[in-house]
Motif scaffolding. Structure first.
Motif, short mmCIF file in Angstrom:
data_model
loop_
_atom_site.label_atom_id
_atom_site.label_comp_id
_atom_site.label_asym_id
_atom_site.label_seq_id
_atom_site.Cartn_x
_atom_site.Cartn_y
_atom_site.Cartn_z
N LYS A 1 104.73 18.75 -39.73
CA LYS A 1 103.68 17.74 -39.69
C LYS A 1 103.07 17.62 -38.29
CE LYS A 1 102.84 12.91 -40.77
NZ LYS A 1 103.45 11.65 -41.21
N ARG A 2 103.87 17.86 -37.26
CA ARG A 2 103.41 17.71 -35.88
C ARG A 2 102.71 18.94 -35.33
NH1 ARG A 2 107.44 14.86 -32.03
NH2 ARG A 2 105.48 14.64 -30.96
N LEU A 3 102.77 20.07 -36.03
CA LEU A 3 102.13 21.29 -35.55
C LEU A 3 100.61 21.21 -35.70
CD1 LEU A 3 104.45 24.05 -37.03
CD2 LEU A 3 104.33 23.28 -34.67
N GLU A 4 99.90 21.85 -34.78
CA GLU A 4 98.44 21.95 -34.89
C GLU A 4 98.08 23.15 -35.76
OE1 GLU A 4 96.35 22.13 -31.22
OE2 GLU A 4 97.54 20.55 -30.33
N GLN A 5 96.98 23.02 -36.48
CA GLN A 5 96.53 24.12 -37.31
C GLN A 5 95.73 25.10 -36.47
OE1 GLN A 5 94.01 23.01 -40.56
NE2 GLN A 5 94.29 24.95 -41.59
N TRP A 6 96.08 26.39 -36.58
CA TRP A 6 95.36 27.47 -35.90
C TRP A 6 94.96 28.50 -36.93
CZ3 TRP A 6 94.17 28.59 -30.73
CH2 TRP A 6 94.52 27.59 -29.84
N THR A 7 93.92 29.24 -36.63
CA THR A 7 93.43 30.29 -37.52
C THR A 7 93.39 31.60 -36.76
OG1 THR A 7 92.06 28.69 -38.69
CG2 THR A 7 91.49 31.00 -38.96
N ARG A 8 93.84 32.67 -37.41
CA ARG A 8 93.78 34.01 -36.82
C ARG A 8 92.96 34.88 -37.75
NH1 ARG A 8 97.14 39.01 -36.94
NH2 ARG A 8 96.82 39.98 -34.90
N VAL A 9 91.90 35.49 -37.22
CA VAL A 9 91.05 36.39 -37.98
C VAL A 9 91.14 37.75 -37.30
CG1 VAL A 9 88.70 36.87 -38.75
CG2 VAL A 9 89.49 34.51 -38.58
N SER A 10 91.42 38.80 -38.10
CA SER A 10 91.54 40.14 -37.52
C SER A 10 90.99 41.16 -38.51
CB SER A 10 92.99 40.45 -37.18
OG SER A 10 93.78 40.43 -38.34
N GLY A 11 90.75 42.37 -38.00
CA GLY A 11 90.27 43.46 -38.84
C GLY A 11 88.76 43.54 -38.86
N GLY A 12 88.24 44.43 -39.66
CA GLY A 12 86.79 44.60 -39.77
C GLY A 12 86.17 45.06 -38.48
N ALA A 13 85.13 44.38 -38.05
CA ALA A 13 84.40 44.75 -36.83
C ALA A 13 85.02 44.15 -35.57
CB ALA A 13 82.95 44.30 -36.95
N LEU A 14 86.05 43.35 -35.71
CA LEU A 14 86.67 42.73 -34.54
C LEU A 14 87.52 43.75 -33.79
CD1 LEU A 14 87.84 39.34 -36.08
CD2 LEU A 14 85.91 39.72 -34.57
N GLU A 15 87.32 43.83 -32.48
CA GLU A 15 88.11 44.74 -31.67
C GLU A 15 89.51 44.19 -31.45
OE1 GLU A 15 86.03 45.66 -28.09
OE2 GLU A 15 84.31 46.45 -29.16
N LYS A 16 89.63 42.88 -31.27
CA LYS A 16 90.93 42.24 -31.14
C LYS A 16 90.92 40.96 -31.96
CE LYS A 16 89.91 39.78 -26.86
NZ LYS A 16 90.36 39.49 -25.53
N PRO A 17 92.08 40.49 -32.38
CA PRO A 17 92.13 39.29 -33.24
C PRO A 17 91.50 38.07 -32.57
CG PRO A 17 94.27 40.36 -33.17
CD PRO A 17 93.41 41.03 -32.15
N MET A 18 90.88 37.24 -33.38
CA MET A 18 90.25 36.02 -32.92
C MET A 18 91.13 34.84 -33.32
SD MET A 18 86.56 34.51 -34.12
CE MET A 18 87.12 34.12 -35.76
N HIS A 19 91.46 33.99 -32.35
CA HIS A 19 92.27 32.81 -32.61
C HIS A 19 91.41 31.58 -32.36
CE1 HIS A 19 95.30 35.88 -31.73
NE2 HIS A 19 96.00 35.24 -32.65
N ALA A 20 91.49 30.62 -33.26
CA ALA A 20 90.72 29.39 -33.11
C ALA A 20 91.54 28.21 -33.59
CB ALA A 20 89.42 29.46 -33.90
N ARG A 21 91.38 27.10 -32.92
CA ARG A 21 92.09 25.89 -33.32
C ARG A 21 91.38 25.27 -34.52
NH1 ARG A 21 93.01 22.46 -28.45
NH2 ARG A 21 94.93 23.63 -28.32
N GLY A 22 92.15 24.81 -35.48
CA GLY A 22 91.58 24.12 -36.63
C GLY A 22 91.38 25.02 -37.82
N GLU A 23 90.50 24.58 -38.70
CA GLU A 23 90.20 25.28 -39.94
C GLU A 23 89.50 26.60 -39.66
OE1 GLU A 23 89.98 23.96 -43.40
OE2 GLU A 23 91.31 22.33 -42.90
N PRO A 24 89.63 27.59 -40.56
CA PRO A 24 88.89 28.84 -40.37
C PRO A 24 87.39 28.60 -40.55
CG PRO A 24 90.05 28.85 -42.47
CD PRO A 24 90.48 27.61 -41.74
N PRO A 25 86.56 29.39 -39.86
CA PRO A 25 85.11 29.22 -40.03
C PRO A 25 84.70 29.55 -41.47
CG PRO A 25 85.61 31.03 -38.52
CD PRO A 25 86.90 30.42 -38.92
#
Length: 106
Positions: A12-36
């Motif tokens: 419950k105390r953890l923050e939500q993070w999103t990791r997007v990788s693959g496709g045209a991304l050269e390196k994984p993208m990390h963002a705080r919160g919900e995925p775009p």
């Protein structure tokens, strides 16, 4: 305290993070919160149905490449519409002729 309760409180105390990788991304993208979110809408233009796909830039997807691929998959005309926002940013929306919302989501 039982282990299940400890785990529940810990998660419950953890923050939500999103990791997007693959496709045209050269390196994984990390963002705080919900995925775009990719916005998929259907509209009527001049009496014809059009499916619009927006917010592809959040995943580093080139809208022109996406339009070419969607045209091939759907067997319909696809183009990119550019719109200037008040902030000066160009918003690009891929428009596919017809109702293709189910085909595009797959």
């Amino acid at each position: 305290m039982p282990p299940k309760e400890v785990r529940r409180r810990f998660l419950k105390r953890l923050e939500q993070w999103t990791r997007v990788s693959g496709g045209a991304l050269e390196k994984p993208m990390h963002a705080r919160g919900e995925p775009p979110k990719v916005v998929l809408t259907t509209e009527q233009r001049r009496g014809h149905s059009v499916t619009c796909v927006a917010e592809l830039a959040a995943y580093s997807i080139d809208p022109y490449t996406a339009a070419r691929e969607l045209a091939g998959v759907c067997g319909a005309t696809a183009n990119v519409e550019e719109e200037a926002l008040k902030s000066g940013v160009q918003k690009r929306v891929v428009s596919v002729q017809g109702l293709w919302d189910r085909s595009i989501t797959e």
